[in-house]
Each structure stands twice: as structure tokens, then as C-alpha cells.
Scaffold this motif. Sequence first.
Motif, mmCIF file in Angstrom:
data_model
loop_
_atom_site.group_PDB
_atom_site.id
_atom_site.type_symbol
_atom_site.label_atom_id
_atom_site.label_comp_id
_atom_site.label_asym_id
_atom_site.label_seq_id
_atom_site.Cartn_x
_atom_site.Cartn_y
_atom_site.Cartn_z
ATOM 1 N N ARG A 53 34.748 38.094 28.893
ATOM 2 C CA ARG A 53 34.803 39.122 29.931
ATOM 3 C C ARG A 53 36.251 39.584 30.063
ATOM 4 O O ARG A 53 37.183 38.778 30.076
ATOM 5 N N THR A 54 36.459 40.901 30.122
ATOM 6 C CA THR A 54 37.803 41.450 30.152
ATOM 7 C C THR A 54 37.766 42.886 30.651
ATOM 8 O O THR A 54 36.703 43.520 30.672
ATOM 9 N N LYS A 55 38.945 43.391 31.034
ATOM 10 C CA LYS A 55 39.111 44.808 31.351
ATOM 11 C C LYS A 55 39.807 45.556 30.222
ATOM 12 O O LYS A 55 39.974 46.770 30.285
ATOM 13 N N GLN A 56 40.223 44.840 29.180
ATOM 14 C CA GLN A 56 40.935 45.467 28.072
ATOM 15 C C GLN A 56 40.010 46.316 27.200
ATOM 16 O O GLN A 56 38.910 45.890 26.868
ATOM 17 N N GLU A 57 40.496 47.487 26.804
ATOM 18 C CA GLU A 57 39.767 48.289 25.825
ATOM 19 C C GLU A 57 40.028 47.801 24.411
ATOM 20 O O GLU A 57 39.145 47.867 23.555
ATOM 21 N N ASP A 58 41.253 47.341 24.155
ATOM 22 C CA ASP A 58 41.645 46.894 22.816
ATOM 23 C C ASP A 58 42.211 45.478 22.917
ATOM 24 O O ASP A 58 43.137 45.232 23.701
ATOM 25 N N GLY A 162 47.063 40.741 22.191
ATOM 26 C CA GLY A 162 46.536 39.485 22.691
ATOM 27 C C GLY A 162 45.476 39.697 23.765
ATOM 28 O O GLY A 162 45.566 40.611 24.588
ATOM 29 N N PHE A 163 44.486 38.832 23.764
ATOM 30 C CA PHE A 163 43.369 38.950 24.696
ATOM 31 C C PHE A 163 43.792 38.507 26.092
ATOM 32 O O PHE A 163 44.492 37.521 26.270
ATOM 33 N N ARG A 164 43.322 39.251 27.088
ATOM 34 C CA ARG A 164 43.544 38.899 28.491
ATOM 35 C C ARG A 164 42.188 38.907 29.190
ATOM 36 O O ARG A 164 41.550 39.955 29.339
ATOM 37 N N GLY A 165 41.755 37.742 29.602
ATOM 38 C CA GLY A 165 40.452 37.612 30.234
ATOM 39 C C GLY A 165 39.917 36.211 30.009
ATOM 40 O O GLY A 165 40.656 35.272 29.734
ATOM 41 N N CYS A 166 38.594 36.062 30.129
ATOM 42 C CA CYS A 166 37.930 34.773 29.973
ATOM 43 C C CYS A 166 37.088 34.759 28.703
ATOM 44 O O CYS A 166 36.450 35.757 28.365
ATOM 45 N N ILE A 167 37.079 33.612 28.037
ATOM 46 C CA ILE A 167 36.249 33.404 26.844
ATOM 47 C C ILE A 167 35.517 32.078 27.021
ATOM 48 O O ILE A 167 36.082 31.108 27.544
ATOM 49 N N SER A 168 34.270 32.034 26.577
ATOM 50 C CA SER A 168 33.520 30.774 26.660
ATOM 51 C C SER A 168 32.613 30.627 25.444
ATOM 52 O O SER A 168 32.375 31.588 24.700
ATOM 53 N N ASP A 169 32.115 29.401 25.261
ATOM 54 C CA ASP A 169 31.093 29.102 24.248
ATOM 55 C C ASP A 169 31.461 29.650 22.878
ATOM 56 O O ASP A 169 30.723 30.442 22.282
#
Length: 233
Positions: A53-58, A162-169
Motif C-alpha cells: 500500500r502506497t501513495k507513490q505513483e512510481d 525507493g518505495f515508501r509505504g507498507c509491504i507484506s507477505d
Amino acid sequence: MSRLCGFGYGFLLAMLQLLQTASSMKVSLFGDGYVSMPLQEAKMSTNIRVKFRTKQEDAFLFLAAGRTDYCLLRLENGLISFSYKIERDVVQLRSPKKQKLNDLEWHDVAVQRFENNVTLQVDGHIMRKQLPNDLAALNVHFGTFLGGVGDFTAEFLNDVIGFRGCISDVFYNNINIIKRAKDRTGHTTSTAVAWTCSNEFDGGVQDSISFLSNDSFALMLKESHAEGRNVSI
């Protein structure tokens, strides 16, 4: 051909159902963090699963890297872009244009290669392509990277965001990467991450922020000519 596609789709659904029964393991990344897992293997099949889940487009999501081969997951303009390269052959798949994924909702991405069939599934939407019949195994030499690549460089990696947000599984060929990183097993390492889904990604305009170190700063992305506004510190 239909038998192979049916087998691949059934296997993909079975894998997702199995993983849903396991406890969810989450990690937060803040644009400069990443998880790396050393790995060397050559396989004719590939299975990847990532929820985010993120707000980033790229943003960069996931990479399994070899000297010439790789499989790469990214967000581009709010859509999933998947690239799969073996030797000189490259296959690319994208999620539907109407399905924007940078909305801070959880999204589920699964990739499978079985023989010469490649399947990308994003929130139930399925995209397929075929590889050349004589294509070899995917050779991984430099391991996997999640959320960022650190100091790793390659010709195909340009302008990594770089990714900004949450990652799971996160699973790669049935390896639970987040669990390995959290437990510090298999020489898997993590940099600048938090082992939960941070509530700062849900912050609104009325919420306070914290500057955690001497080099922390806030950046205004758009020039403003508004008058009568104050910033309190």
C-alpha cells in the motif's frame, strides 16, 4: 496449451489461498530503506507474491537479479510493471490502466512462470504472455531486493525510486523474505525499515510530524505564492 494455462492458474490460486492462512508479516519502508536476500539459483519456474500500500505513483518494488537475467516489479504511473529477462529475451506485463494502485489501499500482486507461460495477477486481474519455447532457466546470481537496491547497480536499473509505504507477505519461490529479514536468517539483511505498517502513511494535513535526526528536513514539491500562512516549529 489450455491445459498448461489451466494448471498455472489453478496453482496460482492454490498458492494464494495457502498464503492467506499464514500470519501476515509487514514491513514499512520510507524511501531509503530496502531488504536484500543473497541467492544463487537457476530455475525454469518462478513464483513471486507481494502485497503493498502506497501513495507513490512510481516506485521500486522487487528484483531478482542475475548477471544477464532478471525479474523486476515496479510501480509506474500508479500501475504495476513487470519485466522478465532471460539472456536476450524480455517479456513485459502491465496491470490495467484503469486500475490505479497508489491509493493507500492494500493491493495483491502475484507472478508465476511455468514452462513458457508467464502470468501476472493484480487484485484478481490476470495478464498472460508466452516465452519462446526454447527459453532457458532464470539465472539469479545477486539475490533479491525489496523496496530498494542499496548500492547494487545494473544497466537495466535506471532512476530507481525507493518505495515508501507498507509491504507484506513477500514470497519468492516459496521463500518468506520478510520473515528471513526479521529473523536475520539466510544472511538476509534490512536497512532503514520498521517491522510494522507505520501510521505515518495515513497522516493528514492536520497531523504533526517529527524530525528524527540532525539531517531531517521537509521538502515542498510545489511552489506556493499563498500569503498569510505560517509554519510553526
